[in-house]
Design an enzyme around this catalytic site. Structure first.
Site, PDB file in Angstrom:
ATOM      1  N   SER A 262       0.840  -1.187   0.000  1.00 47.43           N
ATOM      2  CA  SER A 262       0.000   0.000   0.000  1.00 47.43           C
ATOM      3  C   SER A 262       0.877   1.240   0.000  1.00 47.43           C
ATOM      4  O   SER A 262       1.863   1.318   0.746  1.00 47.43           O
ATOM      5  CB  SER A 262      -0.902   0.009   1.242  1.00 47.43           C
ATOM      6  OG  SER A 262      -1.632   1.215   1.322  1.00 47.43           O
TER       7      SER A 262
ATOM      8  N   ILE B 158      -0.627   6.652  -3.174  1.00 55.21           N
ATOM      9  CA  ILE B 158      -1.443   6.838  -4.373  1.00 55.21           C
ATOM     10  C   ILE B 158      -2.294   5.617  -4.691  1.00 55.21           C
ATOM     11  O   ILE B 158      -3.408   5.732  -5.192  1.00 55.21           O
ATOM     12  CB  ILE B 158      -0.541   7.202  -5.571  1.00 55.21           C
ATOM     13  CG1 ILE B 158       0.024   8.613  -5.371  1.00 55.21           C
ATOM     14  CG2 ILE B 158      -1.285   7.108  -6.889  1.00 55.21           C
ATOM     15  CD1 ILE B 158       0.961   9.052  -6.453  1.00 55.21           C
TER      16      ILE B 158
ATOM     17  N   GLN C 239      -2.680   0.890  -4.154  1.00 52.43           N
ATOM     18  CA  GLN C 239      -2.284  -0.328  -3.454  1.00 52.43           C
ATOM     19  C   GLN C 239      -2.357  -1.500  -4.421  1.00 52.43           C
ATOM     20  O   GLN C 239      -3.061  -1.461  -5.428  1.00 52.43           O
ATOM     21  CB  GLN C 239      -3.159  -0.567  -2.226  1.00 52.43           C
ATOM     22  CG  GLN C 239      -4.645  -0.604  -2.462  1.00 52.43           C
ATOM     23  CD  GLN C 239      -5.420  -0.439  -1.153  1.00 52.43           C
ATOM     24  OE1 GLN C 239      -5.035   0.335  -0.278  1.00 52.43           O
ATOM     25  NE2 GLN C 239      -6.531  -1.167  -1.020  1.00 52.43           N
ATOM     26  N   VAL C 240      -1.605  -2.559  -4.087  1.00 54.51           N
ATOM     27  CA  VAL C 240      -1.402  -3.669  -5.009  1.00 54.51           C
ATOM     28  C   VAL C 240      -1.990  -4.948  -4.441  1.00 54.51           C
ATOM     29  O   VAL C 240      -1.782  -5.276  -3.255  1.00 54.51           O
ATOM     30  CB  VAL C 240       0.100  -3.871  -5.298  1.00 54.51           C
ATOM     31  CG1 VAL C 240       0.311  -5.068  -6.229  1.00 54.51           C
ATOM     32  CG2 VAL C 240       0.697  -2.608  -5.906  1.00 54.51           C
TER      33      VAL C 240
ATOM     34  N   ASP D  69      11.649   7.376 -10.352  1.00 53.41           N
ATOM     35  CA  ASP D  69      11.400   6.907  -8.987  1.00 53.41           C
ATOM     36  C   ASP D  69      12.249   5.681  -8.684  1.00 53.41           C
ATOM     37  O   ASP D  69      11.724   4.584  -8.443  1.00 53.41           O
ATOM     38  CB  ASP D  69       9.909   6.578  -8.827  1.00 53.41           C
ATOM     39  CG  ASP D  69       9.488   6.541  -7.372  1.00 53.41           C
ATOM     40  OD1 ASP D  69      10.281   6.976  -6.515  1.00 53.41           O
ATOM     41  OD2 ASP D  69       8.374   6.069  -7.087  1.00 53.41           O
TER      42      ASP D  69
END
Length: 822
Positions: free
Chosen positions: A187, A190, A192-193, A338
């Site tokens: 999480s 922006i 969550q997976v 990133d």
């Protein structure tokens, strides 16, 4: 320093408050429906893009300004939230400043700031991460503290996440997924997976779901930061364009909210790496059928964070990652922004996977070439050009160039870069500096038994500081067009003042923020497994590959700078040439595939060596001319010309004949006078002797020196530092030569044209030599030199025309064959 943080938060709050107050009265005079009262709690929790000034990936600060004019209560609500969360920090830091205890509690306050920024939401987390590398905008200790920011917050409800998946993709989870974790496996601020498995293929996938309403939060915070930027810039008197910086952040943050952009960037990276033969690095494969603007589905990638891996190939993978980032920066023009350690995975098969492509920036072609020139100038130690490079790279405004040169700061930059290039990070550079200074100031330190004692250290540092300042002052004086009227100390004081006011000279361009984050992350990982890791040396293999394959004019200039010391240099630096060829070979080996990048280069590595030989042949044995080929043909012609004259006209024969006195018995002695003048033009000079030494060195490099065949040669590849140091004998080192010749045997037409070009180069080199000799030659020798040079230049032009005709004939033949094949 803490007061700067306090003032930042206060300014944010003040701007929002003033903005709200300015439009408060308009609320009660407005006859329109009260859109500003739309509560986020009243929105459908699974909808996006409502009550926002712009859509995902369409950052528009001017639209935001107009939008929030009519919604001052949103600013007031956010202001209240910021005050509620930051009031404790503001109070304590104000008291710190009042009681002058800032330095004592800086570590504690840094941790508190870290926690505060994390609580303020996604925008502040992203800004904090960006500021962690911006010591020009934030005190160094606080900036360093922000490097610990984790883009992680508690997940939103699992049920809401599943609703979003179904509504966005217009599916039911049971139809598409045979498995899907109820709770997210990761999480962030922006999204969550979730981890799942596709029912249709059985493949494991990662499903990233965007947090609803995040765009509304980001848009408001960015608007407030942008309103603050001019006030902060004026208050701090800095040269950086803060409004432009916030806009750059905004572009990146808002683009990250459109998962379609991330999907495209992910797929484009994979395609670019495959096209360039970089098989050791990849990104997750996108499942387009189940992706949308707020949902991104990719195939699941098993692996461990590169920074946490204990495998011995971590330094190699750092090299692979660096090659990938340099390729993005200097070739494809799309840079991953990133690169924190969590986004770099080592897979079980030894490959590197780069995750999270939500934030990328475009790097213009002109900037790519400027960076290439800068790296070449650094490697060639051509520091005189560094100030010009800093202007091209947008670090220094053009109108500050003279000020930069006359400050003497170029000396400081060159010393810093020379130390940094040796590897080991800041700690390693400092250790080398201390060791060098102990040796340099040994006489002054002789009175101390312990060279590391406090007293000895103070003396050593004082001597170093005085010498450094003297060097900078002398450099400044040497550049000044005016007669100096002050002492060296006066100049030194001025330089110190200028260094303290760097904000007036230097600016940090937007792209550099992301580039430095990428490289500092990679260097940190490399240093964790190899204390002598040098990221500057790691750049060299890519530089070699790029310079040997890019035929653009500016890349040509960078290559010439590297090989000849400057764009106007005339003598090839064989050491740089050898480094360049080894770097190219290392790049080919380390990035093409896991197998080749893992292998040591020895006599059994036939596939790897042939891969390198084939790529090198594509450059050196190209049928169409390129700059690298032109340089090598010219150097070959120079070597042939010098070697033939040395062999056919040895010094022991030429010198007596040149000194032979001739009676004035014209025309009977004319043949002898012509012979003597010819010998004068053909005799070897000091430059020729240096070229002969280069030929001998080149013979050793190529393994053509019989006296050296039994020796062992140790070569350390720049792309691998200590982990890829390999020892091999000269026979193995030079296996590439016969393989290159084997490649040449497949290119008969190309070899024909290359042979013709070599003849042209030989004629041009001899003509150039004759013209240079003419200036100091006797009258008769001068006339012979002029006539010979004219004839040779005519011959060279004819050879160029012949090469063009051969090329046109080959082209016509190819066109004819293609038509027949149709």
């Amino acid at each position: 320093m803490v007061t700067r943080i306090v003032s930042t938060l206060l300014l944010i709050s003040s701007v929002a408050l003033v903005q709200a107050a300015a439009f408060q009265s308009s609320i009660f005079r407005n006859d329109k429906p009260t859109a500003f009262f739309s509560s986020r709690n009243k929105k459908d929790s699974t909808t996006y893009g409502m009550d926002v000034p712009y859509r995902e990936a369409k950052y528009d600060p001017h639209a935001a300004q107009e939008f929030y004019k009519d919604r001052p209560l949103e600013s007031i609500a956010r202001l209240t939230q910021i005050f509620a969360k930051s009031s404790g920090f503001l109070t304590t830091t104000t008291l710190d400043a009042k009681f002058q205890r800032e330095e004592k509690v800086v570590d504690q306050r840094s941790q508190e700031l870290l926690e505060l920024v994390s609580e303020l939401g996604p925008t502040f987390i992203k800004v904090g991460q960006a500021l962690s590398t911006r010591t020009d905008l934030l005190p160094a200790k606080y900036a360093k503290g922000l490097t610990g920011l984790q883009d992680a917050v508690p997940p939103f409800s699992a049920e809401l996440g599943r609703q979003v998946i179904e509504q966005e993709l217009n599916i039911t989870i049971e139809e598409v997924f045979s498995e899907l974790s109820f709770e997210p496996v990761a999480s962030a601020s922006i999204g969550q997976v979730y981890r799942g498995r596709l029912r249709s293929t059985g493949e494991e996938v990662a499903v990233k779901v965007q947090r609803p309403n995040v765009l509304s939060d980001v848009a408001l915070d960015l608007h407030m930061l942008r309103s603050l930027a001019p006030v902060w810039k004026e208050a701090q008197d800095i040269n950086t364009d803060l409004v432009g910086l916030v806009d750059a952040w905004g572009e990146g943050f808002v683009q990250e909210l459109d998962y379609r952009k991330e999907a495209n960037a992910t797929m484009e990276f994979n395609q670019a790496m495959q096209e360039r033969g970089l098989g050791s690095v990849f990104s997750p494969e996108v499942v387009e059928e189940y992706s949308s603007i707020h949902i991104l589905t990719t195939k699941w990638v098993d692996g461990e964070r590169l920074v946490d891996s204990n495998e011995d190939d971590v330094p190699r993978l750092c090299g692979v990652a660096l090659n990938a980032y340099l390729t993005m920066l200097l070739d494809t023009g799309t840079l991953h922004c990133d690169p924190h350690p969590g986004n770099l995975l080592r897979t079980p098969d030894g490959r590197l996977c780069i995750l999270d492509w939500g934030m990328t920036i475009n790097v213009p072609k002109d900037l790519q070439l400027s960076l290439l020139e800068f790296i070449a100038n650094l490697n060639a130690e051509n520091y005189e050009e560094v100030p010009n490079d800093l202007v091209k790279l947008q670090f220094v405004p053009a109108d500050k160039l003279t000020e930069l040169r006359e400050s003497g700061l170029t000396v400081a930059i060159s010393k810093m870069l020379t130390l940094a290039a040796e590897g080991g990070g800041p700690k390693g550079a400092m250790q080398r500096m201390v060791a060098q200074n102990k040796e340099k100031y040994a006489e002054a330190l002789a009175e101390f038994d312990d060279l590391d004692s406090k007293e000895a250290t103070e003396v050593r540092q004082r001597l170093f500081r005085e010498e450094w300042q003297k060097d900078m002052a002398q450099d400044a004086l040497s550049r000044s067009s005016n007669t100096p009227t002050s002492t060296t100390m006066d100049v030194t004081i001025k330089i110190e003042e200028m260094q303290q006011q760097n904000a007036n000279v230097f600016a940090i361009p937007d792209y550099f923020v992301y580039m430095s984050r990428a490289f500092s992350t990679l260097e940190g990982i490399g240093l964790s497994s190899d204390p002598n890791y040098s990221i500057l040396k790691e750049c060299y293999p890519y530089l070699a590959k790029r310079l040997l394959s890019d035929d653009s004019p500016r890349a040509r200039g960078a290559l010439r700078t590297l090989l000849y010391g400057s764009k106007d240099g005339t003598e090839l630096n064989l050491g740089k040439f050898k480094e360049l060829s080894e770097g190219f070979e290392s790049y080919t080996a380390s990035t093409s595939s896991v197998e080749t990048s893992r292998r040591r280069v020895d006599e059994d590595d036939k596939e790897d060596s042939f891969s390198f030989s084939e790529q090198l042949a594509n450059v050196l044995l190209s049928e169409d001319a390129n700059y690298v080929q032109e340089l090598l043909l010219r150097e070959t012609a120079v070597a042939l010309d010098t070697t033939l004259r040395n062999t056919l006209l040895p010094k022991s024969l030429v010198d007596p004949l040149r000194q032979l006195p001739l009676p004035r018995l014209n025309p009977f002695t004319l043949p002898l006078e012509l012979a003597k003048a010819s010998l004068e033009l053909q005799a070897l000079d000091d430059r020729d002797q240096q070229r002969l030494e280069n030929v001998r060195t080149l013979q050793k490099v190529l393994g053509l020196d019989n006296s050296n065949k039994s020796n062992q040669a140790s070569t350390t590849h720049l792309s691998g530092n200590s982990s890829r140091s390999i020892t091999r004998n000269n026979n193995n080192t030079n296996n590439n030569l016969p393989k290159l010749l084997q490649e040449g045997s497949k290119r008969s037409r190309a070899l024909t044209r290359i042979g013709v070009r070599l003849g042209g180069s030989l004629a041009s080199v001899q003509a150039e030599r004759l013209r240079n000799r003419r200036e100091n030659a006797s009258p008769l020798a001068g006339r012979l030199a002029r006539q010979g040079a004219d004839s040779l230049e005519t011959l060279a032009d004819l050879i160029v025309s012949l090469d063009h005709r051969l090329g046109q004939a080959n082209k016509n033949n190819n066109n004819g064959n293609n038509k027949r094949n149709r």
